[in-house]
Each structure stands twice: as structure tokens, then as C-alpha cells.
Design a protein around this motif. Structure first.
Motif, PDB file in Angstrom:
ATOM      1  N   TYR A 243       0.837  -1.207   0.000  1.00  0.00           N
ATOM      2  CA  TYR A 243       0.000   0.000   0.000  1.00  0.00           C
ATOM      3  C   TYR A 243       0.870   1.256   0.000  1.00  0.00           C
ATOM      4  O   TYR A 243       0.652   2.184  -0.788  1.00  0.00           O
ATOM      5  N   SER A 244       1.856   1.275   0.898  1.00  0.00           N
ATOM      6  CA  SER A 244       2.691   2.468   1.054  1.00  0.00           C
ATOM      7  C   SER A 244       3.558   2.735  -0.174  1.00  0.00           C
ATOM      8  O   SER A 244       3.823   3.888  -0.512  1.00  0.00           O
TER       9      SER A 244
ATOM     10  N   GLU B 197       2.024   4.959  -2.867  1.00  0.00           N
ATOM     11  CA  GLU B 197       1.874   6.407  -2.672  1.00  0.00           C
ATOM     12  C   GLU B 197       2.933   7.188  -3.458  1.00  0.00           C
ATOM     13  O   GLU B 197       2.592   8.065  -4.265  1.00  0.00           O
TER      14      GLU B 197
ATOM     15  N   ARG C 245      -2.466  -1.402  -4.644  1.00  0.00           N
ATOM     16  CA  ARG C 245      -2.834  -0.695  -3.415  1.00  0.00           C
ATOM     17  C   ARG C 245      -4.025  -1.371  -2.736  1.00  0.00           C
ATOM     18  O   ARG C 245      -4.056  -1.532  -1.514  1.00  0.00           O
TER      19      ARG C 245
ATOM     20  N   ARG D 212       1.133   1.343   8.190  1.00  0.00           N
ATOM     21  CA  ARG D 212       0.731   1.822   6.860  1.00  0.00           C
ATOM     22  C   ARG D 212       1.182   3.249   6.616  1.00  0.00           C
ATOM     23  O   ARG D 212       1.842   3.551   5.611  1.00  0.00           O
ATOM     24  N   GLU D 213       0.850   4.152   7.554  1.00  0.00           N
ATOM     25  CA  GLU D 213       1.209   5.560   7.356  1.00  0.00           C
ATOM     26  C   GLU D 213       2.701   5.780   7.579  1.00  0.00           C
ATOM     27  O   GLU D 213       3.302   6.654   6.962  1.00  0.00           O
TER      28      GLU D 213
ATOM     29  N   THR E 213       4.324   4.837   4.481  1.00  0.00           N
ATOM     30  CA  THR E 213       3.981   5.850   3.480  1.00  0.00           C
ATOM     31  C   THR E 213       4.871   7.074   3.625  1.00  0.00           C
ATOM     32  O   THR E 213       5.387   7.620   2.628  1.00  0.00           O
TER      33      THR E 213
ATOM     34  N   PRO F 253      -0.729  11.251   5.957  1.00  0.00           N
ATOM     35  CA  PRO F 253      -0.190  10.213   6.850  1.00  0.00           C
ATOM     36  C   PRO F 253       0.384  10.764   8.151  1.00  0.00           C
ATOM     37  O   PRO F 253       0.268  10.124   9.202  1.00  0.00           O
TER      38      PRO F 253
END
Length: 594
Positions: free
Chosen positions: A49-50, A53, A90, A160-161, A164, A309
Motif C-alpha cells: 500500500y505504502s 503512494e 494498493r 501503513r502511514e 507511506t 499520513p
């Protein structure tokens, strides 16, 4: 003004609290270790996912460069496919990360709750006398729910963040490392804001947990005592109590939300200052000479994407601190000392000879002895009746036999061996108990008679026990017979019926030592006579300790001891004590007169 020593002391305490919070969270994460495979899948999902970005910023750079260089035809299919691929990856990463993290959190909460319940059953009796039921239930339900957030939402956002932020910042460094370094300047300031908020969040979380325990305390008491509340006009009083407890919880919650509401915009403002300065410098040719149009646009895009994030990372702090405060409460409970059991002597079967030798006992929270110098000797198979005024120590003497409490001084011997020498569970297997306050569980009559280790007892034995306790008659009249559900604490049965079920349970156990604590107190005269006959049969060849206020039920006892203020006043048979014309004779005359 604060002295330098006071300031230093506070700083040291804050360091201890921070270190304690970190250690508590590490211990909490230890429960994740068993699900390491799912945790690995979750991390892979968050990395996927990250990684998408900065990929979005890169695709924007590519689009700008393609348009600027008039290379649209060559990239007309490639760019849409790349965008589609980014969102597919993602989405896959979101699924892997979120689902497996939720699965882990579910397992952690299950493990914590079962660990707490297992510990609860092993705690000494004095803990339950000092801890309100509602507060204990709040620990098992509310506190564990708070931990869920710190394991699911918090870890999910942090991973996750966090990935990111690392991905976007790394991409920015790749594009222009000089401009990227500006972000590092503001990080210490953000760290100070988050650190202060963390201490505040944890302090308020502990206050909220205490207030929630107060709410469940009042509610639990009002539910159990609803008949007393109605009869004695306690509705207004209980309403006020509950409103006060609920208001305290609400006030603490609002303080938590105020801190959270201030924390987020302050951090956002600091990030906005950094972004504004970053864009101002990026527009300076000195910093952007070597950057293409696509580089410039993707750099600013990546910098803008950092805001979300970073905001979520600061918001998760409140959830994290709630979880740490709840985990601290849970671990304090789990770390409590269980009942002391250093006994090594195995118990195959006991004869039941009991001797109290100068026994003294003091409750942990009391300031004086409940028993003082009690000396008695009870032969195996004989009956000892304990009589006297309420609060004299009769129930305390009986509660020492199954070691609900340990003696403070003297010796308590069973079959010539100190009671502490026996393995605790095996000792209790040799004892049957019928309480004055009958305890039934929300199950069927059969399940309440054949309870615990008796659950595999043959059907005919259960029926025989019910018959011996004079309970078979009313059981057979019920629509579902032995399969009738009795309700919580046997509320669907009468007091006498509950008492007979408890007696049937003791009969089924067939233990060599029997403790009867006002076993016929809830029965009418007719039922009492038939039950007394069943008890007389049950007591044959068993060592029995019977606590009674009705002296007519213990006249046949081999030995009667009159207890007053924790001391033995008189000992003898019924006829012997009447001849002495002492304390027992006085009690007998009073009841006879009544």
C-alpha cells in the motif's frame, strides 16, 4: 515556585512513565508473537500500500514530462495501465494489511480475556471481597476492548502511514535532497507536541477506566438489588449515583477529546509551515535549476501527500495511549498472586479427622482477630455443630477447612497432617459444601447438580441425589424436568427449591468432609423435616461441620461448640450443654420461647 529538586523529580517520573508505557506495549505486542505468520502478511500488505503512494507521485511526473516532451502517442496505453496497476496493488495491500491485522487483534483480545478469566478463578477469596463485581467485569470487558484499538487501529496506522511517510520522503530525497532536509527541521518540534499529548492521553485514559468501573459498579448493584431499590424507595438515590458516575466518565472523555482536537491541528499547522517554506524555496531557481517540470510537480505532490499520513500518525497517539493504559490495568490483574498452594501431599481419600490447635485468624483488611485461640478436635465421621451469635466466627472456622483463607497462627490438621501440606485442588475434592446463600448457575437443573467434576456422573446417580435431597418431586413436575433452565442465580426457582438443588449437588459429590452453612435456612417447616432426614442420611460416616441458627436442627450432633467473638465459649453434646446452663442453654431457651 517549583524548586530544582521538584522539577528534577517530575522529569525522572515522566521518564519512568514513558519507559513503563513502552515496556507495557512491548509486552502487549508479545501476544502477537503467536500470530507471526499473519503479522508478516499484514506487513507485506502495508508495504504494498505504502509503495503505491510515491508511485502516484512518480506517475504524475511521468505524465507531465510526456506532455512537455510531446510523447503522448507512445505512452497513451502505458500510463492508464500503470495507474490501474497502482490501484490494484494498493487495494491488495489494503486487504492483506487490514484483514490479517484484525484477525491478530481478535486473537489478542481473546487471549487477554481468557488469561484474565483463568487468573480470576485462581485469586484468593479476599480479593473478591475487596473488589466490586462491576469493576472486575469492567476490566474483563471494557479494558480489553481498549486494547483492541491499540493492536488494530494503532499498529495498522503506524505501519501503513509510517511506511507511506518513509516512501514519500525517500522519493523526495531522490528528487531533491536539499529541499527534503527542511522537513527534518520541524520533526523535533512535532515530537515534543506528541510527547506531551501522550502523557495527557494516558492519564485521562486511566481516569476514564476508573470512571467506567464506577458506572458498572452502580449498574450491577442496582440490577442485583432491584427489589430492595423499589421497596425502600431507592430509585432517586440510585439514579443520582448512576448519573454522577456517568458524568465523571463523560467529563474525562471530553477532556480526552479536547486534547485530541488540539493535538491534531497543532501538528497540522507545523507541517503546513514546513510545506509553505518548502514551496517557497522550491520556487527559487537556486534549488530547482536541475529539476524538470515533471520533477517539480511530483516533488510538490509528494510533499503535499505527506500531510495526511503525518496527521493520522499523530491522531493514532490517543488510541495508542488508551490501549497502553488499559494494558497496564490488565497486566496488573494478570500479575496478581494466586492462592498459595505449596502442598505436596497427595490425597487419595481422607478419613476426615480434623483438629484445630490454638488457631487464630485475621482477615487481611481487618484490624482485629476474627478467631483467637480456637482449639477443637473432631473425630472422623462425627458431626460438629457451630452455634452462636452472628459475626461470632462460625463461618470463618468452616471456611478454613477448604482453605478459602489460610490460618494466621496455630495449627489446623486433617488426618494428622497440616492442612497446608495437602495439594489444594485435591484437598477440595474431598469436601462438599452447601452455602447459606445458594449458588446456582444459569444452566439446567441437571447441570447444576452434576456441576464441575461431577458433570460425567451417571444419570441414575444424579436422579438418586435429587431424590435423597427431596428435590425429585418438584423437578418431575416441571415441564422440562432435569433440563429446566434455572436462570441466573436460580432466579426461576423458589428459595427452598434452590436449597434442595445445592444439597443434591453435595450428595452427588459423596465427599468424606461435609460443610453445611445454614443448609436448611431457606426451607419451610415441612420441607425442613424431609431435608433434615436426607441430611441425616448424608452425614452418616462423614465428618460434618454444620453451622446453624436453628438449634433444633443440630441436637443430634456429636459435638456442639458455642462461638462468640472468635473464641470457643462452650463445647459438649446437646444434653451436656443444657446441663451446664450456660451460653448454649440461654440460646436454647430464647429459641424455645420464640
Amino acid at each position: 515556585m517549583q524548586t530544582e529538586a521538584q522539577v528534577s523529580s517530575k522529569d525522572a517520573q515522566n521518564e519512568v512513565n514513558a519507559d513503563s508505557g513502552f515496556n507495557i506495549y512491548l509486552r502487549l505486542l508479545g501476544y502477537v508473537r503467536a500470530s507471526w505468520f499473519y503479522f508478516t502478511l499484514s506487513i507485506i500488505g502495508f508495504i504494498l500500500y505504502s509503495a503505491m503512494e510515491p508511485a502516484q507521485a512518480w506517475i504524475l511526473k511521468h505524465i507531465v514530462d510526456v506532455v512537455s516532451n510531446n510523447e503522448i502517442a507512445e505512452n497513451r496505453l502505458l500510463i492508464p495501465m500503470a495507474i490501474l496497476g497502482i490501484f490494484v496493488i494498493r487495494g491488495l495491500g489494503t486487504f492483506l494489511g487490514s484483514y490479517f491485522m484484525a484477525l491478530i487483534a481478535n486473537k489478542v483480545v481473546y487471549d487477554l480475556r481468557t488469561s484474565m478469566f483463568d487468573k480470576m478463578l485462581l485469586l484468593p477469596s479476599n480479593y473478591f471481597h475487596s473488589m466490586p463485581t462491576g469493576r472486575l467485569l469492567s476490566k474483563i470487558t471494557y479494558d480489553t476492548e481498549q486494547v483492541t484499538g491499540s493492536v488494530t487501529s494503532a499498529i495498522k496506522v503506524i505501519l501503513r502511514e509510517g511506511f507511506t511517510v518513509v516512501g514519500l520522503f525517500s522519493y523526495m530525497v531522490y528528487i531533491n535532497w536539499k529541499l527534503s532536509l527542511l522537513f527534518l527541521v520541524v520533526l523535533p518540534v512535532i515530537g515534543l507536541v506528541v510527547s506531551y499529548a501522550s502523557k495527557r492521553f494516558r492519564k485521562l485514559s486511566k481516569r476514564i477506566q476508573g470512571a467506567m468501573g464506577g458506572v458498572t459498579d452502580v449498574a450491577s448493584e442496582a440490577i442485583k438489588g432491584q427489589e430492595v431499590v423499589k421497596i425502600f424507595g431507592g430509585i432517586d438515590y440510585e439514579t443520582t449515583r448512576f448519573r454522577d458516575a456517568a458524568y465523571e466518565n463523560r467529563r474525562s472523555q471530553l477532556k480526552m477529546e479536547l486534547t485530541k482536537a488540539l493535538n491534531t491541528p497543532i501538528v497540522q499547522f507545523l507541517v503546513a509551515i514546513s510545506l509553505s517554506a518548502l514551496i517557497w524555496l522550491a520556487l527559487d531557481p537556486t534549488f530547482s535549476d536541475n529539476m524538470s517540470s515533471g520533477d517539480f510537480v511530483s516533488f510538490i505532490t509528494a510533499a503535499g501527500m505527506l500531510s495526511k499520513p503525518m496527521r493520522q500518525l499523530t491522531e493514532v497517539n490517543s488510541i495508542l495511549q488508551k490501549g497502553i493504559a488499559a494494558a497496564q490495568s490488565i497486566f496488573e490483574f494478570i500479575d496478581m498472586d494466586v492462592e498459595v498452594d505449596q502442598g505436596k501431599r497427595k490425597v487419595q481419600s481422607l478419613k476426615g479427622e480434623i483438629r484445630w490447635d490454638n488457631v487464630s485468624f485475621q482477615y487481611p483488611t481487618a484490624d482485629k482477630l476474627a478467631l483467637d485461640g480456637v482449639s477443637l478436635s473432631l473425630e472422623a465421621g462425627k458431626t460438629l455443630a457451630l452455634v452462636g451469635r452472628s459475626g461470632g466466627g462460625k463461618s470463618t472456622i468452616a471456611s478454613l477447612i477448604p482453605r478459602f483463607y489460610d490460618i494466621t497462627g496455630g495449627d489446623l490438621l486433617i488426618d494428622g497432617h497440616a492442612i497446608q501440606d495437602y495439594v489444594l485442588t485435591e484437598l477440595r475434592d474431598q469436601i462438599a459444601l452447601v452455602n447459606q446463600n445458594v449458588v446456582l448457575f444459569n444452566g439446567t437443573i441437571h447441570e447444576n447438580i452434576a456441576y464441575g467434576r461431577l458433570r460425567n456422573a451417571p444419570e441414575e446417580d444424579v436422579i438418586a441425589a435429587a431424590k435423597a435431597a427431596n428435590a425429585l418431586g418438584f423437578i418431575e413436575e416441571l415441564e422440562n424436568g432435569f433440563d429446566t433452565v434455572v436462570g441466573e442465580d436460580g432466579v426461576l426457582l423458589s428459595g427452598g427449591q434452590r436449597q434442595r438443588i445445592a444439597i443434591a449437588r453435595a450428595i452427588l459429590k459423596n465427599a468424606p468432609i461435609l460443610i453445611l452453612d445454614e443448609a436448611t435456612s431457606a426451607l419451610d417447616s415441612e420441607s425442613e423435616r424431609s431435608i433434615q432426614q436426607a441430611l441425616d442420611t448424608l452425614m452418616e460416616d462423614r465428618t460434618t461441620i454444620a453451622i446453624a441458627h436453628r438449634l433444633s436442627t443440630i441436637e443430634k450432633a456429636d459435638m456442639i461448640a458455642v462461638i462468640d467473638h472468635g473464641e470457643i465459649v462452650e463445647v459438649g453434646s446437646h444434653s451436656e450443654l443444657l446441663e451446664k446452663d450456660g451460653a448454649y442453654a440461654l440460646l436454647h431457651k430464647q429459641q424455645f420461647a420464640e
